[in-house]
Design a protein around this motif. Structure first.
Motif, PDB file in Angstrom:
ATOM      1  N   ALA A   1       0.830  -1.207   0.000  1.00  0.00           N
ATOM      2  CA  ALA A   1       0.000   0.000   0.000  1.00  0.00           C
ATOM      3  C   ALA A   1       0.864   1.257   0.000  1.00  0.00           C
ATOM      4  CB  ALA A   1      -0.929  -0.008   1.207  1.00  0.00           C
ATOM      5  N   LYS A   2       1.962   1.208   0.722  1.00  0.00           N
ATOM      6  CA  LYS A   2       2.856   2.361   0.815  1.00  0.00           C
ATOM      7  C   LYS A   2       3.660   2.561  -0.468  1.00  0.00           C
ATOM      8  CE  LYS A   2       6.904   4.014   3.268  1.00  0.00           C
ATOM      9  NZ  LYS A   2       8.032   3.595   4.080  1.00  0.00           N
ATOM     10  N   GLU A   3       4.203   1.490  -1.005  1.00  0.00           N
ATOM     11  CA  GLU A   3       5.117   1.579  -2.152  1.00  0.00           C
ATOM     12  C   GLU A   3       4.426   1.874  -3.477  1.00  0.00           C
ATOM     13  OE1 GLU A   3       8.529   1.547  -2.318  1.00  0.00           O
ATOM     14  OE2 GLU A   3       8.405   1.686  -0.146  1.00  0.00           O
ATOM     15  N   LYS A   4       3.205   1.367  -3.667  1.00  0.00           N
ATOM     16  CA  LYS A   4       2.441   1.622  -4.897  1.00  0.00           C
ATOM     17  C   LYS A   4       3.232   1.325  -6.169  1.00  0.00           C
ATOM     18  CE  LYS A   4      -0.624   5.017  -2.918  1.00  0.00           C
ATOM     19  NZ  LYS A   4      -0.316   5.638  -1.717  1.00  0.00           N
ATOM     20  N   ARG A   5       3.893   0.173  -6.180  1.00  0.00           N
ATOM     21  CA  ARG A   5       4.679  -0.232  -7.341  1.00  0.00           C
ATOM     22  C   ARG A   5       4.834  -1.746  -7.331  1.00  0.00           C
ATOM     23  NH1 ARG A   5      10.234  -1.223  -6.018  1.00  0.00           N
ATOM     24  NH2 ARG A   5      10.641  -0.841  -3.821  1.00  0.00           N
ATOM     25  N   TYR A   6       5.302  -2.292  -8.440  1.00  0.00           N
ATOM     26  CA  TYR A   6       5.608  -3.720  -8.478  1.00  0.00           C
ATOM     27  C   TYR A   6       6.886  -3.981  -7.692  1.00  0.00           C
ATOM     28  CZ  TYR A   6       2.090  -5.099 -11.868  1.00  0.00           C
ATOM     29  OH  TYR A   6       0.907  -5.387 -12.487  1.00  0.00           O
ATOM     30  N   MET A   7       6.856  -5.035  -6.895  1.00  0.00           N
ATOM     31  CA  MET A   7       8.013  -5.399  -6.067  1.00  0.00           C
ATOM     32  C   MET A   7       8.237  -6.907  -6.147  1.00  0.00           C
ATOM     33  SD  MET A   7       7.163  -3.096  -2.692  1.00  0.00           S
ATOM     34  CE  MET A   7       8.719  -3.453  -1.893  1.00  0.00           C
ATOM     35  N   SER A   8       9.496  -7.302  -6.030  1.00  0.00           N
ATOM     36  CA  SER A   8       9.842  -8.721  -6.038  1.00  0.00           C
ATOM     37  C   SER A   8       9.748  -9.291  -4.618  1.00  0.00           C
ATOM     38  CB  SER A   8      11.269  -8.907  -6.564  1.00  0.00           C
ATOM     39  OG  SER A   8      12.193  -8.366  -5.634  1.00  0.00           O
ATOM     40  N   ALA A   9       9.737 -10.614  -4.532  1.00  0.00           N
ATOM     41  CA  ALA A   9       9.740 -11.284  -3.229  1.00  0.00           C
ATOM     42  C   ALA A   9      10.988 -10.881  -2.438  1.00  0.00           C
ATOM     43  CB  ALA A   9       9.682 -12.798  -3.415  1.00  0.00           C
ATOM     44  N   LYS A  10      12.110 -10.736  -3.118  1.00  0.00           N
ATOM     45  CA  LYS A  10      13.356 -10.330  -2.449  1.00  0.00           C
ATOM     46  C   LYS A  10      13.226  -8.935  -1.854  1.00  0.00           C
ATOM     47  CE  LYS A  10      18.075 -10.278  -1.978  1.00  0.00           C
ATOM     48  NZ  LYS A  10      18.218  -9.432  -0.813  1.00  0.00           N
ATOM     49  N   GLU A  11      12.609  -8.019  -2.581  1.00  0.00           N
ATOM     50  CA  GLU A  11      12.408  -6.668  -2.054  1.00  0.00           C
ATOM     51  C   GLU A  11      11.521  -6.695  -0.804  1.00  0.00           C
ATOM     52  OE1 GLU A  11      12.265  -3.347  -5.374  1.00  0.00           O
ATOM     53  OE2 GLU A  11      11.190  -5.151  -6.036  1.00  0.00           O
ATOM     54  N   ILE A  12      10.476  -7.513  -0.839  1.00  0.00           N
ATOM     55  CA  ILE A  12       9.589  -7.632   0.320  1.00  0.00           C
ATOM     56  C   ILE A  12      10.353  -8.225   1.499  1.00  0.00           C
ATOM     57  CG2 ILE A  12       7.531  -8.795   1.233  1.00  0.00           C
ATOM     58  CD1 ILE A  12       6.949  -6.473  -0.664  1.00  0.00           C
ATOM     59  N   LEU A  13      11.135  -9.266   1.226  1.00  0.00           N
ATOM     60  CA  LEU A  13      11.939  -9.884   2.291  1.00  0.00           C
ATOM     61  C   LEU A  13      12.878  -8.856   2.914  1.00  0.00           C
ATOM     62  CD1 LEU A  13      12.703 -12.640   3.697  1.00  0.00           C
ATOM     63  CD2 LEU A  13      14.562 -12.742   2.052  1.00  0.00           C
ATOM     64  N   ASP A  14      13.591  -8.103   2.090  1.00  0.00           N
ATOM     65  CA  ASP A  14      14.519  -7.081   2.594  1.00  0.00           C
ATOM     66  C   ASP A  14      13.784  -6.008   3.399  1.00  0.00           C
ATOM     67  OD1 ASP A  14      16.566  -8.433   1.350  1.00  0.00           O
ATOM     68  OD2 ASP A  14      16.700  -7.063  -0.364  1.00  0.00           O
ATOM     69  N   TYR A  15      12.597  -5.658   2.956  1.00  0.00           N
ATOM     70  CA  TYR A  15      11.800  -4.645   3.629  1.00  0.00           C
ATOM     71  C   TYR A  15      11.374  -5.115   5.026  1.00  0.00           C
ATOM     72  CZ  TYR A  15       8.993  -0.368   3.147  1.00  0.00           C
ATOM     73  OH  TYR A  15       8.486   0.901   3.261  1.00  0.00           O
ATOM     74  N   MET A  16      11.066  -6.402   5.146  1.00  0.00           N
ATOM     75  CA  MET A  16      10.510  -6.932   6.393  1.00  0.00           C
ATOM     76  C   MET A  16      11.556  -7.456   7.376  1.00  0.00           C
ATOM     77  SD  MET A  16       6.965  -8.616   5.103  1.00  0.00           S
ATOM     78  CE  MET A  16       6.496  -9.000   6.780  1.00  0.00           C
ATOM     79  N   LYS A  17      12.762  -7.755   6.901  1.00  0.00           N
ATOM     80  CA  LYS A  17      13.815  -8.336   7.753  1.00  0.00           C
ATOM     81  C   LYS A  17      14.099  -7.553   9.041  1.00  0.00           C
ATOM     82  CE  LYS A  17      15.853 -12.169   6.285  1.00  0.00           C
ATOM     83  NZ  LYS A  17      15.965 -13.360   7.099  1.00  0.00           N
ATOM     84  N   PRO A  18      14.145  -6.217   9.009  1.00  0.00           N
ATOM     85  CA  PRO A  18      14.438  -5.505  10.263  1.00  0.00           C
ATOM     86  C   PRO A  18      13.432  -5.797  11.381  1.00  0.00           C
ATOM     87  CG  PRO A  18      14.720  -4.024   8.401  1.00  0.00           C
ATOM     88  CD  PRO A  18      14.106  -5.297   7.864  1.00  0.00           C
ATOM     89  N   ASP A  19      12.147  -5.912  11.036  1.00  0.00           N
ATOM     90  CA  ASP A  19      11.115  -6.178  12.051  1.00  0.00           C
ATOM     91  C   ASP A  19      10.897  -7.668  12.303  1.00  0.00           C
ATOM     92  OD1 ASP A  19      10.588  -3.468  12.477  1.00  0.00           O
ATOM     93  OD2 ASP A  19       9.157  -3.402  10.808  1.00  0.00           O
ATOM     94  N   TYR A  20      11.219  -8.480  11.305  1.00  0.00           N
ATOM     95  CA  TYR A  20      11.030  -9.931  11.404  1.00  0.00           C
ATOM     96  C   TYR A  20      12.310 -10.622  10.931  1.00  0.00           C
ATOM     97  CZ  TYR A  20       6.128  -8.568  11.720  1.00  0.00           C
ATOM     98  OH  TYR A  20       4.938  -7.994  12.095  1.00  0.00           O
ATOM     99  N   PRO A  21      13.356 -10.630  11.753  1.00  0.00           N
ATOM    100  CA  PRO A  21      14.659 -11.137  11.310  1.00  0.00           C
ATOM    101  C   PRO A  21      14.657 -12.612  10.902  1.00  0.00           C
ATOM    102  CG  PRO A  21      14.707 -10.530  13.645  1.00  0.00           C
ATOM    103  CD  PRO A  21      13.382 -10.122  13.119  1.00  0.00           C
ATOM    104  N   ASN A  22      13.699 -13.397  11.377  1.00  0.00           N
ATOM    105  CA  ASN A  22      13.664 -14.825  11.041  1.00  0.00           C
ATOM    106  C   ASN A  22      12.694 -15.153   9.912  1.00  0.00           C
ATOM    107  OD1 ASN A  22      15.553 -15.475  13.039  1.00  0.00           O
ATOM    108  ND2 ASN A  22      13.950 -15.517  14.600  1.00  0.00           N
ATOM    109  N   ILE A  23      12.153 -14.141   9.257  1.00  0.00           N
ATOM    110  CA  ILE A  23      11.198 -14.392   8.175  1.00  0.00           C
ATOM    111  C   ILE A  23      11.913 -15.084   7.015  1.00  0.00           C
ATOM    112  CG2 ILE A  23      11.460 -12.167   6.998  1.00  0.00           C
ATOM    113  CD1 ILE A  23       8.342 -12.242   6.663  1.00  0.00           C
ATOM    114  N   SER A  24      11.229 -16.019   6.392  1.00  0.00           N
ATOM    115  CA  SER A  24      11.836 -16.805   5.308  1.00  0.00           C
ATOM    116  C   SER A  24      11.202 -16.477   3.962  1.00  0.00           C
ATOM    117  CB  SER A  24      11.657 -18.295   5.597  1.00  0.00           C
ATOM    118  OG  SER A  24      10.284 -18.642   5.506  1.00  0.00           O
ATOM    119  N   PHE A  25      11.906 -16.869   2.904  1.00  0.00           N
ATOM    120  CA  PHE A  25      11.350 -16.727   1.565  1.00  0.00           C
ATOM    121  C   PHE A  25      10.067 -17.546   1.451  1.00  0.00           C
ATOM    122  CE2 PHE A  25      15.225 -15.016  -0.598  1.00  0.00           C
ATOM    123  CZ  PHE A  25      14.589 -14.012  -1.289  1.00  0.00           C
TER     124      PHE A  25
END
Length: 136
Positions: A29-53
């Motif tokens: 909702a914030k980004e309003k653009r196409y994003m890859s799974a890797k971009e989402i993973l990188d975005y979420m890692k700081p808050d969820y360090p153990n999140i997996s692909f």
């Protein structure tokens, strides 16, 4: 679609609310653009360090199935974005660098085929790739 509508849809379809799911939806909702799974993973890692692909891909698949997200493929990679707010028939211009999209109001297929005899078109997708003004 907005964040609240997406979360309500998940709930209505019987899916469990999680902070990770909400955060993923908020990112789109914030980004309003196409994003890859890797971009989402990188975005979420700081808050969820153990999140997996696996978690990312499972939720991207679910969100796409529920029409919370749209998916496409460019640069040999599957990309996702929040479902378009425009409910009328339309297509997109997509920036290959930043993933931003622009609504294209006309349908090129109309000029090519018109209303073909003895064939009923049920769906199609038309995307134009290039670079937005900021990325040129």
């Amino acid at each position: 679609m907005d964040v609240d509508q997406a979360l309500e849809l998940l709930k209505d379809q019987g899916y469990k609310y999680t902070g990770k799911r909400e955060e993923m939806i908020r990112v789109f909702a914030k980004e309003k653009r196409y994003m890859s799974a890797k971009e989402i993973l990188d975005y979420m890692k700081p808050d969820y360090p153990n999140i997996s692909f696996d978690t990312i891909y499972r939720n991207l698949s679910l969100f796409t199935e529920l029409h919370i997200l749209e998916e496409t493929e460019f640069n040999n990679e599957r990309k996702y974005r929040f479902s378009c707010a425009h409910k009328d028939h339309h297509h997109h211009l997509i920036c290959l660098r930043c993933g931003k999209t622009k609504h294209l109001k006309l349908c090129p297929l109309d000029g090519l085929l018109g209303d073909p005899d003895d064939f009923t078109i049920t769906d199609h997708k038309f995307e134009i790739y290039g670079y937005c003004q900021q990325c040129e």
